[in-house]
Design a protein around this motif. Structure first.
Motif, mmCIF file in Angstrom:
data_model
loop_
_atom_site.group_PDB
_atom_site.id
_atom_site.type_symbol
_atom_site.label_atom_id
_atom_site.label_comp_id
_atom_site.label_asym_id
_atom_site.label_seq_id
_atom_site.Cartn_x
_atom_site.Cartn_y
_atom_site.Cartn_z
ATOM 1 N N ILE A 13 0.837 -1.209 0.000
ATOM 2 C CA ILE A 13 0.000 0.000 0.000
ATOM 3 C C ILE A 13 0.867 1.252 0.000
ATOM 4 O O ILE A 13 0.612 2.212 -0.757
ATOM 5 N N LEU A 14 1.916 1.275 0.838
ATOM 6 C CA LEU A 14 2.811 2.434 0.882
ATOM 7 C C LEU A 14 3.534 2.633 -0.450
ATOM 8 O O LEU A 14 3.717 3.767 -0.907
ATOM 9 N N THR A 15 3.944 1.521 -1.066
ATOM 10 C CA THR A 15 4.602 1.622 -2.370
ATOM 11 C C THR A 15 3.665 2.206 -3.420
ATOM 12 O O THR A 15 4.068 3.024 -4.259
ATOM 13 N N GLY A 16 2.398 1.797 -3.379
ATOM 14 C CA GLY A 16 1.422 2.350 -4.303
ATOM 15 C C GLY A 16 1.232 3.848 -4.115
ATOM 16 O O GLY A 16 1.144 4.608 -5.090
ATOM 17 N N LEU A 17 1.183 4.287 -2.853
ATOM 18 C CA LEU A 17 1.053 5.721 -2.585
ATOM 19 C C LEU A 17 2.277 6.492 -3.073
ATOM 20 O O LEU A 17 2.153 7.571 -3.677
ATOM 21 N N ILE A 18 3.460 5.937 -2.813
ATOM 22 C CA ILE A 18 4.689 6.613 -3.256
ATOM 23 C C ILE A 18 4.743 6.689 -4.777
ATOM 24 O O ILE A 18 5.118 7.720 -5.355
ATOM 25 N N TYR A 19 4.351 5.608 -5.454
ATOM 26 C CA TYR A 19 4.348 5.607 -6.924
ATOM 27 C C TYR A 19 3.345 6.626 -7.457
ATOM 28 O O TYR A 19 3.627 7.335 -8.439
ATOM 29 N N PHE A 20 2.190 6.703 -6.810
ATOM 30 C CA PHE A 20 1.167 7.660 -7.253
ATOM 31 C C PHE A 20 1.670 9.094 -7.136
ATOM 32 O O PHE A 20 1.593 9.872 -8.104
ATOM 33 N N PHE A 21 2.197 9.450 -5.968
ATOM 34 C CA PHE A 21 2.693 10.807 -5.784
ATOM 35 C C PHE A 21 3.894 11.085 -6.682
ATOM 36 O O PHE A 21 4.050 12.197 -7.202
ATOM 37 N N GLY A 22 4.756 10.080 -6.878
ATOM 38 C CA GLY A 22 5.916 10.277 -7.747
ATOM 39 C C GLY A 22 5.529 10.544 -9.182
ATOM 40 O O GLY A 22 6.074 11.447 -9.837
ATOM 41 N N SER A 23 4.560 9.780 -9.701
ATOM 42 C CA SER A 23 4.122 9.994 -11.089
ATOM 43 C C SER A 23 3.411 11.327 -11.251
ATOM 44 O O SER A 23 3.601 12.026 -12.257
ATOM 45 N N GLN A 24 2.621 11.713 -10.256
ATOM 46 C CA GLN A 24 1.926 12.998 -10.331
ATOM 47 C C GLN A 24 2.904 14.165 -10.260
ATOM 48 O O GLN A 24 2.765 15.158 -10.979
ATOM 49 N N LEU A 25 3.902 14.054 -9.387
ATOM 50 C CA LEU A 25 4.900 15.120 -9.285
ATOM 51 C C LEU A 25 5.756 15.197 -10.546
ATOM 52 O O LEU A 25 6.231 16.275 -10.921
ATOM 53 N N SER A 26 5.973 14.052 -11.200
ATOM 54 C CA SER A 26 6.725 14.063 -12.451
ATOM 55 C C SER A 26 5.965 14.841 -13.524
ATOM 56 O O SER A 26 6.559 15.616 -14.289
ATOM 57 N N ASP A 27 4.652 14.652 -13.581
ATOM 58 C CA ASP A 27 3.847 15.430 -14.529
ATOM 59 C C ASP A 27 3.815 16.908 -14.142
ATOM 60 O O ASP A 27 3.803 17.789 -15.007
ATOM 61 N N PHE A 28 3.798 17.154 -12.834
ATOM 62 C CA PHE A 28 3.764 18.537 -12.359
ATOM 63 C C PHE A 28 5.042 19.281 -12.732
ATOM 64 O O PHE A 28 5.010 20.492 -12.992
ATOM 65 N N SER A 29 6.168 18.583 -12.751
ATOM 66 C CA SER A 29 7.437 19.241 -13.070
ATOM 67 C C SER A 29 7.460 19.780 -14.502
ATOM 68 O O SER A 29 8.216 20.705 -14.809
ATOM 69 N N LYS A 30 6.620 19.212 -15.381
ATOM 70 C CA LYS A 30 6.573 19.696 -16.754
ATOM 71 C C LYS A 30 5.979 21.099 -16.859
ATOM 72 O O LYS A 30 6.186 21.802 -17.841
ATOM 73 N N ASP A 31 5.195 21.489 -15.863
ATOM 74 C CA ASP A 31 4.560 22.806 -15.874
ATOM 75 C C ASP A 31 5.388 23.860 -15.161
ATOM 76 O O ASP A 31 4.919 24.994 -14.997
#
Length: 370
Positions: A75-93
């Motif tokens: 569960i923790l790994t899933g949360l970390i992956y979710f936030f990591g992928s979202q922050l990666s998209d956020f860095s494009k902006d």
């Protein structure tokens, strides 16, 4: 000596001295006590899973503990992956954010120049001086960052170890708490331990449901308003909502910041209105229904608990203070002589409604703790 017969001022003095002493000891042992308390809460959450694996699937105690740890890590790994992928998209902006705030900064500079008669060149000099001071302290910043990372890593390691030990040795811990008291108090202690354990489990499950509901509602509101990263902001709002009052304000500022940077300024107003609506629904419908009034803490002591928790344990204390106060409230309501303190922590009872009593049989208590 009977403590119940002492004058009120003497008892109050003893209580204050005890609180100060306990607070000092808690502050000293925060590197151990904070992960231990979090592990205790998570162990109560995963206790039904471990019992199911042992009784239905015939797992051994150690195997059920390992399976629970693996589920939690997944569960923790899933949360970390979710936030990591979202922050990666956020860095494009980020380039767009820089452009947006450059324009806003220029408007602010002209406003300051017209209002306070401070020339733009002088404003730039002040900014350059601040940047030079910031760069000169880069070593301090790097040291602080390394310290936060190392302390977080140590916190996580201790948390996993304590989680394993509490689940694996829960029967020994339960028997110790019961047998450490005298025989005449054994039945009462069993009832208190059982009620605290059951109510803690219900509270943690209710808190997780509250996070899920608030995250869903916030994501829907932000999606309707057309705010980018609505799901990321919704999940962040649900997690920060664990901190009463302050959490929703912090998440509101973050969402308004994103809405202002990626959309129009008027969207910020709609975001604020949406957050107020979500907070009203959470406070009046979700929280009483899901978490329940049995462990509901009034606003005064919630705010005091947040301040004390942050002072003692930092950010972890802000998240853990409310469950700690809820457990203390349950214990106070069950111990003779401490019921007024339990009522002081809770909400005001309505006179028209009868107070429901909660009973737990000794068979359920001992069976679920095995």
């Amino acid at each position: 000596m009977n403590l119940l017969r002492l004058p009120f001022l003497v008892k109050l003095t003893l209580v204050v001295i005890s609180i100060i002493g306990l607070g000092y000891l808690i502050s000293l042992g925060k590197s151990i006590l904070a992960p231990f308390f979090l592990a205790f809460l998570m162990a109560m959450l995963f206790l039904p899973v471990a019992n199911f694996l042992e009784r239905r699937l015939r797992f051994s105690r150690s195997m059920s503990t390992i399976a629970s740890v693996l589920m939690m890590l997944l569960i923790l790994t899933g949360l970390i992956y979710f936030f990591g992928s979202q922050l990666s998209d956020f860095s494009k902006d980020i380039p767009h954010l820089k452009q947006q705030f450059t324009s806003v900064a220029a408007d602010i500079q002209h406003w300051v120049s017209r209002t306070f008669h401070v020339k733009i060149d002088e404003q730039l000099n002040y900014i350059d001086q601040g940047l030079n001071k910031l760069l000169s302290s880069s070593g301090v910043i790097l040291g602080f960052t390394f310290g936060v990372f190392s302390s977080s890593l140590g916190f996580f390691v201790f948390f996993i170890l304590f989680f394993i030990f509490i689940l694996n040795y829960r029967r020994i811990l339960n028997n110790f708490i019961i047998t450490v008291f005298s025989e005449k108090h054994k039945t009462s202690v069993q009832e208190v331990v059982g009620e605290v354990r059951v109510m803690t489990k219900k509270y943690i499950i209710g808190l997780c449901l509250q996070i899920l509901i608030v995250s869903t509602l916030t994501s829907i509101v932000l999606t309707i308003l057309g705010v980018k990263y609505a799901i990321l902001l919704g999940v962040l709002t649900g997690l920060l909502n664990v901190i009463p009052y302050l959490g929703i304000c912090i998440s509101l500022l973050i969402s308004c910041f994103i809405a202002f940077a990626t959309s129009t300024p008027s969207t910020c107003i709609y975001v604020a209105i949406g957050y107020i609506a979500v907070h009203v629904v959470d406070g009046n419908i979700v929280l009483p229904f899901v978490v329940g009034s049995k462990v509901k803490i009034n606003a005064l002591f919630s705010f005091i608990g947040i301040l004390i928790g942050e002072h003692l344990w930092g950010i972890a204390g802000m998240f853990l203070c409310i469950p700690a106060i809820a457990i203390i409230k349950i214990i106070f309501e069950r111990v003779q002589g401490l019921q007024p303190w339990g009522k002081l922590l809770g909400e005001e009872e309505k006179p028209n409604k009868k107070k429901k009593t909660y009973k737990i049989s000794k068979n359920i208590t001992l069976k679920e703790m095995d």
